[in-house]
Design a protein around this motif. Structure first.
Motif, PDB file in Angstrom:
ATOM      1  N   VAL A  29       0.869  -1.177   0.000  1.00 63.09           N
ATOM      2  CA  VAL A  29       0.000   0.000   0.000  1.00 63.09           C
ATOM      3  C   VAL A  29       0.905   1.225   0.000  1.00 63.09           C
ATOM      4  N   VAL A  30       0.717   2.135  -0.962  1.00 65.76           N
ATOM      5  CA  VAL A  30       1.546   3.343  -1.034  1.00 65.76           C
ATOM      6  C   VAL A  30       0.647   4.574  -1.079  1.00 65.76           C
ATOM      7  N   GLN A  31       1.148   5.673  -0.537  1.00 68.46           N
ATOM      8  CA  GLN A  31       0.414   6.926  -0.601  1.00 68.46           C
ATOM      9  C   GLN A  31       0.543   7.500  -2.001  1.00 68.46           C
ATOM     10  N   PHE A  32      -0.613   7.921  -2.556  1.00 68.13           N
ATOM     11  CA  PHE A  32      -0.641   8.440  -3.916  1.00 68.13           C
ATOM     12  C   PHE A  32      -0.779   9.964  -3.925  1.00 68.13           C
ATOM     13  N   ASP A  71       7.153  12.844 -10.405  1.00 67.11           N
ATOM     14  CA  ASP A  71       5.716  12.659 -10.594  1.00 67.11           C
ATOM     15  C   ASP A  71       5.398  11.299 -11.224  1.00 67.11           C
ATOM     16  N   ILE A  72       6.126  10.270 -10.775  1.00 66.55           N
ATOM     17  CA  ILE A  72       5.933   8.918 -11.304  1.00 66.55           C
ATOM     18  C   ILE A  72       5.916   7.906 -10.167  1.00 66.55           C
ATOM     19  N   LEU A  73       5.597   6.654 -10.510  1.00 66.27           N
ATOM     20  CA  LEU A  73       5.760   5.513  -9.610  1.00 66.27           C
ATOM     21  C   LEU A  73       6.566   4.457 -10.349  1.00 66.27           C
ATOM     22  N   ILE A  74       7.417   3.766  -9.630  1.00 67.41           N
ATOM     23  CA  ILE A  74       8.196   2.672 -10.211  1.00 67.41           C
ATOM     24  C   ILE A  74       7.703   1.367  -9.595  1.00 67.41           C
ATOM     25  N   GLY A  75       7.384   0.406 -10.462  1.00 69.34           N
ATOM     26  CA  GLY A  75       6.915  -0.886  -9.981  1.00 69.34           C
ATOM     27  C   GLY A  75       7.684  -2.025 -10.626  1.00 69.34           C
ATOM     28  N   VAL A  76       7.391  -3.249 -10.131  1.00 65.42           N
ATOM     29  CA  VAL A  76       7.967  -4.467 -10.707  1.00 65.42           C
ATOM     30  C   VAL A  76       6.805  -5.371 -11.104  1.00 65.42           C
ATOM     31  N   THR A  77       6.774  -5.787 -12.361  1.00 68.15           N
ATOM     32  CA  THR A  77       5.668  -6.612 -12.855  1.00 68.15           C
ATOM     33  C   THR A  77       5.776  -8.041 -12.323  1.00 68.15           C
ATOM     34  N   ALA A  78       4.614  -8.655 -12.078  1.00 62.76           N
ATOM     35  CA  ALA A  78       4.594  -9.993 -11.491  1.00 62.76           C
ATOM     36  C   ALA A  78       4.984 -11.073 -12.501  1.00 62.76           C
ATOM     37  N   VAL A  79       4.562 -10.921 -13.757  1.00 59.72           N
ATOM     38  CA  VAL A  79       4.783 -11.975 -14.759  1.00 59.72           C
ATOM     39  C   VAL A  79       6.189 -11.910 -15.334  1.00 59.72           C
ATOM     40  N   SER A  80       6.582 -10.753 -15.841  1.00 58.46           N
ATOM     41  CA  SER A  80       7.876 -10.641 -16.522  1.00 58.46           C
ATOM     42  C   SER A  80       9.005 -10.179 -15.604  1.00 58.46           C
ATOM     43  N   ALA A  81       8.667  -9.774 -14.369  1.00 62.92           N
ATOM     44  CA  ALA A  81       9.669  -9.307 -13.392  1.00 62.92           C
ATOM     45  C   ALA A  81      10.564  -8.228 -13.986  1.00 62.92           C
ATOM     46  N   GLU A  82       9.938  -7.171 -14.500  1.00 65.41           N
ATOM     47  CA  GLU A  82      10.694  -6.038 -15.040  1.00 65.41           C
ATOM     48  C   GLU A  82      10.140  -4.737 -14.482  1.00 65.41           C
ATOM     49  N   PHE A  83      10.950  -3.693 -14.575  1.00 67.81           N
ATOM     50  CA  PHE A  83      10.528  -2.388 -14.083  1.00 67.81           C
ATOM     51  C   PHE A  83       9.473  -1.777 -15.006  1.00 67.81           C
ATOM     52  N   ILE A  84       8.466  -1.154 -14.382  1.00 61.77           N
ATOM     53  CA  ILE A  84       7.426  -0.443 -15.108  1.00 61.77           C
ATOM     54  C   ILE A  84       7.273   0.941 -14.489  1.00 61.77           C
ATOM     55  N   ILE A  85       7.037   1.949 -15.312  1.00 56.66           N
ATOM     56  CA  ILE A  85       6.830   3.311 -14.847  1.00 56.66           C
ATOM     57  C   ILE A  85       5.351   3.668 -14.992  1.00 56.66           C
ATOM     58  N   LEU A  86       4.722   4.133 -13.914  1.00 61.63           N
ATOM     59  CA  LEU A  86       3.363   4.661 -13.963  1.00 61.63           C
ATOM     60  C   LEU A  86       3.433   6.167 -13.741  1.00 61.63           C
ATOM     61  N   PHE A  87       2.491   6.884 -14.334  1.00 62.66           N
ATOM     62  CA  PHE A  87       2.521   8.344 -14.279  1.00 62.66           C
ATOM     63  C   PHE A  87       1.404   8.848 -13.371  1.00 62.66           C
ATOM     64  N   MET A  88       1.784   9.654 -12.361  1.00 63.69           N
ATOM     65  CA  MET A  88       0.815  10.146 -11.391  1.00 63.69           C
ATOM     66  C   MET A  88      -0.258  11.020 -12.029  1.00 63.69           C
ATOM     67  N   SER A  89       0.089  11.684 -13.117  1.00 71.38           N
ATOM     68  CA  SER A  89      -0.883  12.543 -13.793  1.00 71.38           C
ATOM     69  C   SER A  89      -1.983  11.740 -14.471  1.00 71.38           C
ATOM     70  N   ASP A  90      -1.673  10.487 -14.824  1.00 65.69           N
ATOM     71  CA  ASP A  90      -2.645   9.608 -15.471  1.00 65.69           C
ATOM     72  C   ASP A  90      -2.178   8.168 -15.285  1.00 65.69           C
ATOM     73  N   LEU A  91      -2.745   7.486 -14.309  1.00 60.40           N
ATOM     74  CA  LEU A  91      -2.306   6.124 -13.987  1.00 60.40           C
ATOM     75  C   LEU A  91      -2.619   5.109 -15.085  1.00 60.40           C
ATOM     76  N   LYS A  92      -3.411   5.512 -16.060  1.00 58.11           N
ATOM     77  CA  LYS A  92      -3.692   4.607 -17.171  1.00 58.11           C
ATOM     78  C   LYS A  92      -2.522   4.560 -18.158  1.00 58.11           C
ATOM     79  N   GLN A  93      -1.631   5.531 -18.039  1.00 54.60           N
ATOM     80  CA  GLN A  93      -0.444   5.563 -18.884  1.00 54.60           C
ATOM     81  C   GLN A  93       0.705   4.848 -18.180  1.00 54.60           C
ATOM     82  N   ASN A  94       1.456   4.043 -18.931  1.00 55.82           N
ATOM     83  CA  ASN A  94       2.594   3.333 -18.345  1.00 55.82           C
ATOM     84  C   ASN A  94       3.706   3.195 -19.363  1.00 55.82           C
ATOM     85  N   LEU A  95       4.890   2.943 -18.849  1.00 55.25           N
ATOM     86  CA  LEU A  95       6.065   2.739 -19.696  1.00 55.25           C
ATOM     87  C   LEU A  95       6.775   1.475 -19.236  1.00 55.25           C
TER      88      LEU A  95
END
Length: 264
Positions: A29-32, A71-95
């Motif tokens: 759980v993280v503060q957004f 203004d981003i979040l950094i996560g680790v994907t469960a399936v491929s175990a790689e870094f993913i970037i989410l954008f606080m301005s629009d969480l539907k966007q990812n890199l």
């Protein structure tokens, strides 16, 4: 004296709200935002405030950390175990970065703003260099340039509960590692030893926590109970006698309170 003359003194933690989430298990759980939070579920991320679910996003992650600096979040994907970037301005966007963590059990991730370093903890404890170049101003959404590269494998095998994130001092950028031989060792982000932070002197399996504000450690084990240790002074500050049940995690709340999660 009448009954109204008595005062009831209450202290400790109390439940503020309770929110059912449609997931068999929940992760980080993280503060957004100021009053909003994100929680990792088995099939999605849920954004909520108190008892209100605001929105859900179809990301399956094992770990997530916010980086307000960019203004981003950094996560680790469960399936491929790689870094993913989410954008606080629009969480539907990812890199999707394409950078593999090479560790499918990463449940804790830390970000040090001081040196732009990512720390992942799973089977291994690894530090990563992070470079972020924002896009040029545009009317439409444009992706930034992101580069992530491994700095150092600090530990090949982490011997602690996934409930306990790595002990880290953000000011000095020191990682503290329980050697399970009665000491907590200090390392910088390049894996170079800074010596012994404390010697708690017990070979009994111990859970450990660190509070950077006061520079105190806490250890818990069956033989010593819960003990507060000032960093690098070599002495006990306080000892508390608690349940002999094994402790899984220690989390400092503030100068007065610490949460200890035991096996019961």
């Amino acid at each position: 004296m009448t009954e109204d003359s008595y005062k009831l003194l209450e202290w400790g933690l109390e439940e503020e709200s309770c929110l059912p989430i449609k997931s068999q298990s929940l992760g980080t759980v993280v503060q957004f935002r100021e009053k909003e939070f994100l929680v990792l579920g088995q099939k999605e991320i849920t954004r909520f405030e108190s008892t209100l679910v605001k929105e859900s996003y179809p990301y399956v992650l094992t770990a997530l950390v916010p980086i307000p600096k960019y203004d981003i979040l950094i996560g680790v994907t469960a399936v491929s175990a790689e870094f993913i970037i989410l954008f606080m301005s629009d969480l539907k966007q990812n890199l999707m970065t394409g950078v593999k963590v090479n560790d499918r059990s990463v449940f804790n991730i830390i970000y040090s703003t001081k040196s732009d370093t990512i720390i992942t903890s799973g089977e291994h404890l690894i530090t990563w260099s992070f470079q972020y170049s924002p896009p040029e101003l545009s009317v439409v959404f444009t992706y930034p340039t992101v580069k992530i590269s491994m700095k150092k494998i600090i530990l090949s095998h982490v011997h602690s509960s996934i409930m306990n994130p790595p002990m880290f001092d953000y000011s000095y950028e020191e990682l503290y590692i329980n050697d399970n031989k009665g000491s907590i060792q200090s390392y910088n982000l390049n894996g170079i030893s800074n010596g012994t932070a404390i010697k708690y002197g017990s070979t009994t399996q111990a859970a450990c926590g660190f509070y950077a504000k006061t520079q105190y450690f806490m250890t818990t084990n069956a033989s010593q109970g819960a003990v507060l240790w000032p960093k690098r002074t070599g002495g006990i500050s306080k000892r508390f006698f608690i349940s002999t049940s094994a402790s899984l995690a220690i989390q400092f709340i503030d100068d007065e309170y610490v949460i200890i999660l035991d096996a019961k």
